[in-house]
Write a protein that holds these residues in place. Structure first.
Motif, mmCIF file in Angstrom:
data_model
loop_
_atom_site.group_PDB
_atom_site.id
_atom_site.type_symbol
_atom_site.label_atom_id
_atom_site.label_comp_id
_atom_site.label_asym_id
_atom_site.label_seq_id
_atom_site.Cartn_x
_atom_site.Cartn_y
_atom_site.Cartn_z
ATOM 1 N N LEU A 70 0.809 -1.211 0.000
ATOM 2 C CA LEU A 70 0.000 0.000 0.000
ATOM 3 C C LEU A 70 0.846 1.268 0.000
ATOM 4 O O LEU A 70 0.504 2.252 -0.650
ATOM 5 C CB LEU A 70 -0.924 0.015 1.225
ATOM 6 N N ALA A 71 1.961 1.234 0.737
ATOM 7 C CA ALA A 71 2.716 2.460 1.000
ATOM 8 C C ALA A 71 3.627 2.874 -0.137
ATOM 9 O O ALA A 71 3.963 4.055 -0.265
ATOM 10 C CB ALA A 71 3.533 2.299 2.282
ATOM 11 N N SER A 72 4.061 1.916 -0.978
ATOM 12 C CA SER A 72 5.135 2.215 -1.919
ATOM 13 C C SER A 72 4.793 1.774 -3.333
ATOM 14 O O SER A 72 4.555 0.581 -3.582
ATOM 15 C CB SER A 72 6.426 1.517 -1.459
ATOM 16 N N GLU A 73 4.794 2.745 -4.258
ATOM 17 C CA GLU A 73 4.594 2.389 -5.662
ATOM 18 C C GLU A 73 5.741 1.521 -6.169
ATOM 19 O O GLU A 73 5.530 0.590 -6.964
ATOM 20 C CB GLU A 73 4.477 3.642 -6.521
ATOM 21 N N ALA A 74 6.962 1.789 -5.697
ATOM 22 C CA ALA A 74 8.111 0.978 -6.102
ATOM 23 C C ALA A 74 7.929 -0.462 -5.659
ATOM 24 O O ALA A 74 8.247 -1.409 -6.404
ATOM 25 C CB ALA A 74 9.400 1.557 -5.526
ATOM 26 N N ALA A 75 7.406 -0.663 -4.444
ATOM 27 C CA ALA A 75 7.155 -2.019 -3.954
ATOM 28 C C ALA A 75 6.085 -2.696 -4.802
ATOM 29 O O ALA A 75 6.192 -3.887 -5.129
ATOM 30 C CB ALA A 75 6.736 -1.985 -2.487
ATOM 31 N N ARG A 76 5.047 -1.950 -5.162
ATOM 32 C CA ARG A 76 3.994 -2.531 -6.015
ATOM 33 C C ARG A 76 4.547 -2.923 -7.378
ATOM 34 O O ARG A 76 4.178 -3.960 -7.940
ATOM 35 C CB ARG A 76 2.830 -1.550 -6.174
ATOM 36 N N LYS A 77 5.443 -2.092 -7.916
ATOM 37 C CA LYS A 77 6.034 -2.428 -9.213
ATOM 38 C C LYS A 77 6.867 -3.700 -9.122
ATOM 39 O O LYS A 77 6.781 -4.575 -9.998
ATOM 40 C CB LYS A 77 6.885 -1.260 -9.708
ATOM 41 N N ARG A 78 7.689 -3.815 -8.072
ATOM 42 C CA ARG A 78 8.492 -5.035 -7.905
ATOM 43 C C ARG A 78 7.593 -6.256 -7.747
ATOM 44 O O ARG A 78 7.837 -7.313 -8.336
ATOM 45 C CB ARG A 78 9.423 -4.904 -6.700
ATOM 46 N N TYR A 79 6.548 -6.076 -6.944
ATOM 47 C CA TYR A 79 5.655 -7.210 -6.716
ATOM 48 C C TYR A 79 4.969 -7.638 -8.010
ATOM 49 O O TYR A 79 4.935 -8.824 -8.357
ATOM 50 C CB TYR A 79 4.590 -6.885 -5.665
#
Length: 281
Positions: free
Chosen positions: A61-70
């Protein structure tokens, strides 16, 4: 039922005790990642399991970068994960349900293989990777539709060769800064596979459906789960409080061993196939 696997447990004293407990009873079944290893999906904690840091709901939820990696890793993994097929253990449980022996099945897996095998009363505690959910409006999408959109938006993302997906269907990706993530076509919201991430709770109504299967049964059969995840142990405790016998089938130690009437330390596919052969008249 006939099995295409050699059954090493037939005639074993522990196996025979398990059959004595199961015979003539209505079974609730709880399955974990160990059941899907024979379908080519690795488990979390067995021998050779990958060491990894799972995505948490808070980080997603907090990080667009994390969402992209996921999403990059999940998309690549889905191409392998989504083609997995049910194995003998999945099919044995479906046959036991058709025979009126299995009352219902609860799984901690997100691979959808029980449904593919023909099991009808299935509660997926942690959701299913074949569905995608909008976190804003709640709209659901088929995973294949989202996969097609991801491919169209990111033509360089596809890779050649075999991919080994993790138990939850993703692969580890280091750099995904350029990835374009599809938005919800209804409201433009954030999309997430319809699975329970670390840091999320199993929805109350989902757990209640699982508990209902246990309450309506005589015996709880656990197959392929180390029972480290709390949702599984809650069902074990429910069965224990109801004085239901518990049969555990798993290679290696589980948190439920001390509560089990019988523990069969063996592979799940071959053991479930043998159970079905012994219990279906």
């Amino acid at each position: 039922m006939t099995s295409d696997l050699e059954i090493p447990v037939r005639g074993d004293a522990t196996f025979d005790r398990a059959i004595d407990v199961l015979r003539g009873q209505r079974l609730a079944v709880l399955t974990g990642a160990g059941l899907s290893t024979d379908s080519g999906i690795p488990d979390y904690r067995g021998e050779g399991a990958p060491v990894r840091t799972p995505m948490t709901f808070q980080a997603f939820l907090a990080s667009e970068a994390a969402r992209k990696r996921y999403w990059a890793g999940s998309h690549l993994g889905w191409r392998a994960f989504g083609t997995a097929r049910p194995n003998t253990g999945h099919r044995a449980l479906a046959e036991l349900e058709s025979a009126g022996i299995v009352n219902g099945l609860v799984t901690q897996n997100v691979d959808g293989l029980h449904r593919k095998a023909g099991s009808r009363r299935v509660v997926e505690l942690h959701g299913g990777m074949d569905r995608v959910l909008c976190l804003t409006c709640g709209q659901q999408f088929a995973r294949e539709a989202i996969a097609d959109r991801l491919s169209a938006l990111n033509p360089g993302l596809e890779v050649e060769g075999a991919i080994r997906a993790n138990p939850d269907g993703d692969v580890d990706v280091e750099d995904a800064a350029s990835l374009v993530i599809p938005e919800c076509t209804v409201c433009g919201g954030i999309l997430k596979p319809d699975v329970v991430f670390f840091g999320e709770f199993v929805p109350v109504e989902v757990f209640e459906a699982a508990a209902s299967i246990v309450r309506g049964s005589d015996v709880l059969l656990v197959a392929g789960s180390s029972l480290v995840v709390n949702s599984g142990m809650r069902l074990i405790e429910l069965a224990r409080r109801r004085r239901m016998p518990i049969v555990v089938v798993n290679r290696g130690i589980t948190k439920g061993d001390s509560r089990a009437a019988v523990k069969v330390d063996a592979g799940t596919s071959e053991t479930l196939a043998a159970f079905a052969e012994a219990l279906i008249a």
